[in-house]
Design a protein around this motif. Structure first.
Motif, PDB file in Angstrom:
ATOM      1  N   THR A 118      33.255  38.902  34.005  1.00 28.90           N
ATOM      2  CA  THR A 118      33.054  37.686  33.928  1.00 28.90           C
ATOM      3  C   THR A 118      32.510  36.765  32.473  1.00 28.90           C
ATOM      4  N   VAL A 119      33.195  36.355  31.596  1.00 34.00           N
ATOM      5  CA  VAL A 119      32.069  36.165  30.750  1.00 34.00           C
ATOM      6  C   VAL A 119      31.299  34.465  30.567  1.00 34.00           C
ATOM      7  N   PRO A 120      30.519  34.016  30.697  1.00 36.11           N
ATOM      8  CA  PRO A 120      30.525  33.035  29.950  1.00 36.11           C
ATOM      9  C   PRO A 120      30.768  32.277  28.987  1.00 36.11           C
ATOM     10  N   GLN A 131      37.430  35.521  31.834  1.00 39.51           N
ATOM     11  CA  GLN A 131      37.323  36.423  33.293  1.00 39.51           C
ATOM     12  C   GLN A 131      38.381  37.300  32.685  1.00 39.51           C
ATOM     13  N   VAL A 132      37.687  38.648  32.292  1.00 38.05           N
ATOM     14  CA  VAL A 132      38.684  40.109  31.870  1.00 38.05           C
ATOM     15  C   VAL A 132      39.263  40.684  33.785  1.00 38.05           C
ATOM     16  N   ALA A 133      40.414  40.602  33.241  1.00 40.76           N
ATOM     17  CA  ALA A 133      41.167  41.766  34.262  1.00 40.76           C
ATOM     18  C   ALA A 133      41.536  43.069  34.387  1.00 40.76           C
ATOM     19  N   THR A 134      41.922  43.364  33.361  1.00 41.85           N
ATOM     20  CA  THR A 134      41.879  45.032  32.794  1.00 41.85           C
ATOM     21  C   THR A 134      42.058  45.354  31.400  1.00 41.85           C
ATOM     22  N   VAL A 135      41.361  46.346  31.695  1.00 39.55           N
ATOM     23  CA  VAL A 135      41.018  47.834  30.291  1.00 39.55           C
ATOM     24  C   VAL A 135      41.959  48.343  30.135  1.00 39.55           C
ATOM     25  N   ASP A 136      42.859  48.571  29.608  1.00 37.46           N
ATOM     26  CA  ASP A 136      44.038  49.999  29.847  1.00 37.46           C
ATOM     27  C   ASP A 136      44.804  49.351  29.211  1.00 37.46           C
ATOM     28  N   GLY A 138      45.608  50.937  25.635  1.00 36.22           N
ATOM     29  CA  GLY A 138      45.882  49.895  24.409  1.00 36.22           C
ATOM     30  C   GLY A 138      45.301  48.279  24.928  1.00 36.22           C
ATOM     31  N   THR A 139      45.787  47.821  25.993  1.00 38.42           N
ATOM     32  CA  THR A 139      45.621  46.055  25.743  1.00 38.42           C
ATOM     33  C   THR A 139      44.144  45.993  27.139  1.00 38.42           C
ATOM     34  N   VAL A 140      44.119  44.125  26.891  1.00 40.91           N
ATOM     35  CA  VAL A 140      43.028  43.776  27.168  1.00 40.91           C
ATOM     36  C   VAL A 140      43.892  42.815  28.318  1.00 40.91           C
ATOM     37  N   THR A 141      43.539  42.544  29.476  1.00 41.08           N
ATOM     38  CA  THR A 141      44.247  41.330  30.457  1.00 41.08           C
ATOM     39  C   THR A 141      43.201  40.508  30.684  1.00 41.08           C
ATOM     40  N   MET A 142      43.241  38.795  30.295  1.00 44.00           N
ATOM     41  CA  MET A 142      41.901  38.456  30.917  1.00 44.00           C
ATOM     42  C   MET A 142      42.778  36.452  31.078  1.00 44.00           C
ATOM     43  N   VAL A 143      41.812  36.073  31.579  1.00 42.09           N
ATOM     44  CA  VAL A 143      42.371  34.515  33.014  1.00 42.09           C
ATOM     45  C   VAL A 143      40.817  33.994  32.061  1.00 42.09           C
ATOM     46  N   VAL A 144      41.416  32.020  31.745  1.00 40.13           N
ATOM     47  CA  VAL A 144      40.122  31.636  31.166  1.00 40.13           C
ATOM     48  C   VAL A 144      40.672  30.295  31.823  1.00 40.13           C
ATOM     49  N   THR A 145      39.313  29.508  32.316  1.00 43.99           N
ATOM     50  CA  THR A 145      39.925  28.566  33.444  1.00 43.99           C
ATOM     51  C   THR A 145      39.772  27.141  32.050  1.00 43.99           C
ATOM     52  N   LEU A 146      40.643  26.166  32.793  1.00 42.14           N
ATOM     53  CA  LEU A 146      40.170  25.445  31.337  1.00 42.14           C
ATOM     54  C   LEU A 146      40.297  24.323  32.456  1.00 42.14           C
ATOM     55  N   THR A 147      39.053  23.371  31.494  1.00 43.85           N
ATOM     56  CA  THR A 147      38.193  22.163  32.296  1.00 43.85           C
ATOM     57  C   THR A 147      38.690  21.067  31.865  1.00 43.85           C
ATOM     58  N   GLN A 148      40.100  21.049  31.118  1.00 43.26           N
ATOM     59  CA  GLN A 148      40.094  19.836  30.878  1.00 43.26           C
ATOM     60  C   GLN A 148      41.935  19.137  30.609  1.00 43.26           C
ATOM     61  N   SER A 174      47.458  32.720  30.917  1.00 42.31           N
ATOM     62  CA  SER A 174      46.669  34.068  31.225  1.00 42.31           C
ATOM     63  C   SER A 174      46.690  34.371  29.726  1.00 42.31           C
ATOM     64  N   ILE A 175      46.300  35.497  29.110  1.00 40.10           N
ATOM     65  CA  ILE A 175      46.277  36.752  28.155  1.00 40.10           C
ATOM     66  C   ILE A 175      45.961  37.252  27.426  1.00 40.10           C
ATOM     67  N   THR A 176      47.340  38.535  27.309  1.00 41.06           N
ATOM     68  CA  THR A 176      46.725  39.498  27.305  1.00 41.06           C
ATOM     69  C   THR A 176      47.152  40.350  25.781  1.00 41.06           C
ATOM     70  N   CYS A 177      46.141  40.794  25.334  1.00 38.02           N
ATOM     71  CA  CYS A 177      45.595  41.072  23.593  1.00 38.02           C
ATOM     72  C   CYS A 177      45.772  42.712  23.675  1.00 38.02           C
ATOM     73  N   HIS A 178      46.396  42.940  22.601  1.00 37.02           N
ATOM     74  CA  HIS A 178      46.499  44.118  22.188  1.00 37.02           C
ATOM     75  C   HIS A 178      45.005  44.464  21.252  1.00 37.02           C
ATOM     76  N   SER A 179      45.194  45.588  20.787  1.00 38.44           N
ATOM     77  CA  SER A 179      43.720  45.930  19.868  1.00 38.44           C
ATOM     78  C   SER A 179      44.053  45.272  18.311  1.00 38.44           C
ATOM     79  N   GLY A 180      42.683  44.599  18.257  1.00 31.73           N
ATOM     80  CA  GLY A 180      43.345  43.917  16.854  1.00 31.73           C
ATOM     81  C   GLY A 180      43.838  42.667  16.641  1.00 31.73           C
ATOM     82  N   GLU A 181      44.518  41.828  17.892  1.00 26.77           N
ATOM     83  CA  GLU A 181      45.123  41.115  17.703  1.00 26.77           C
ATOM     84  C   GLU A 181      43.492  39.742  18.115  1.00 26.77           C
TER      85      GLU A 181
END
Length: 208
Positions: A118-120, A131-136, A138-148, A174-181
């Protein structure tokens, strides 16, 4: 007086000595004259043959003519094998903040992540924690909470989906990014610098 008889010479009494007749002596002399030149010729031939066989010059000449002619071989030029440059082993850049996730609380950081963490994030981004869910793969899957109730996205990173908010729960993305994105959410810019061997380097900045 003793009388000398023709054809006899004085000797012992009663033993007459036969004298060689002149014709017999002449015949022998004639045969000797014919044989002597032949003997001399044979002897001369032997001497010449002996000299020829003992002549080292003639032996060397014969040996030289018998030897095969050798030609000088052209020198072989060997070329060293060309050095092949090995492909550099890919590596991740060294992040400025290492693995210190707390450095992101002010909205500017560069960290390395290898597992779900979890990254503040600062409140001004209008987002809760990242929140970083997976690193596998060549991709990173993350989830970020919306406060507004309102949020925005530039559509970066190929797979970004938002849900909510609802009366019972805040919205999230829900965000899935490849290297360099790179993706921009509200006022936050998130870049996946690199992904390698289940490790990723994330860079977080204020969006311009």
């Amino acid at each position: 007086m003793t009388r000398l008889l023709s054809g006899f010479r004085t000797g012992s009494p009663g033993s007459p000595v036969r004298a060689h007749a002149p014709s017999s002596v002449a015949a022998r002399a004639g045969r000797l004259g014919r044989v002597l030149p032949a003997v001399l010729a044979v002897a001369l031939t032997c001497v010449v043959a002996s000299c020829s066989s003992d002549d080292p010059t003639s032996d060397d000449a014969a040996a030289s003519s018998a030897r095969p002619t050798r030609t000088a071989a052209s020198p072989t030029v060997s070329h060293p094998p060309k050095a092949t440059s090995a492909s550099p082993t890919p590596t991740l850049p060294t992040p400025a903040d290492g693995t210190n996730r707390q450095a992101c609380a002010d909205g500017t950081c560069e960290i390395r992540v290898t597992k779900p963490v979890t990254v503040p994030l600062p409140a001004r981004f209008g987002l809760g924690q990242l929140q970083v869910a997976t690193v596998d793969d060549g991709t990173v899957t993350m989830v970020v909470t919306l406060t507004q109730s309102e949020f925005s996205s530039d559509g970066g990173c190929g797979d970004t989906n938002f849900t909510g908010p609802s009366a019972d729960s805040p919205g999230f993305g829900s965000i899935t990014c490849h290297s360099g994105e790179k993706v921009t959410l509200n006022k936050m810019s998130l870049t996946v610098v690199g992904v390698l061997d289940h490790a990723a380097v994330l860079r977080i900045r204020s969006a311009k």
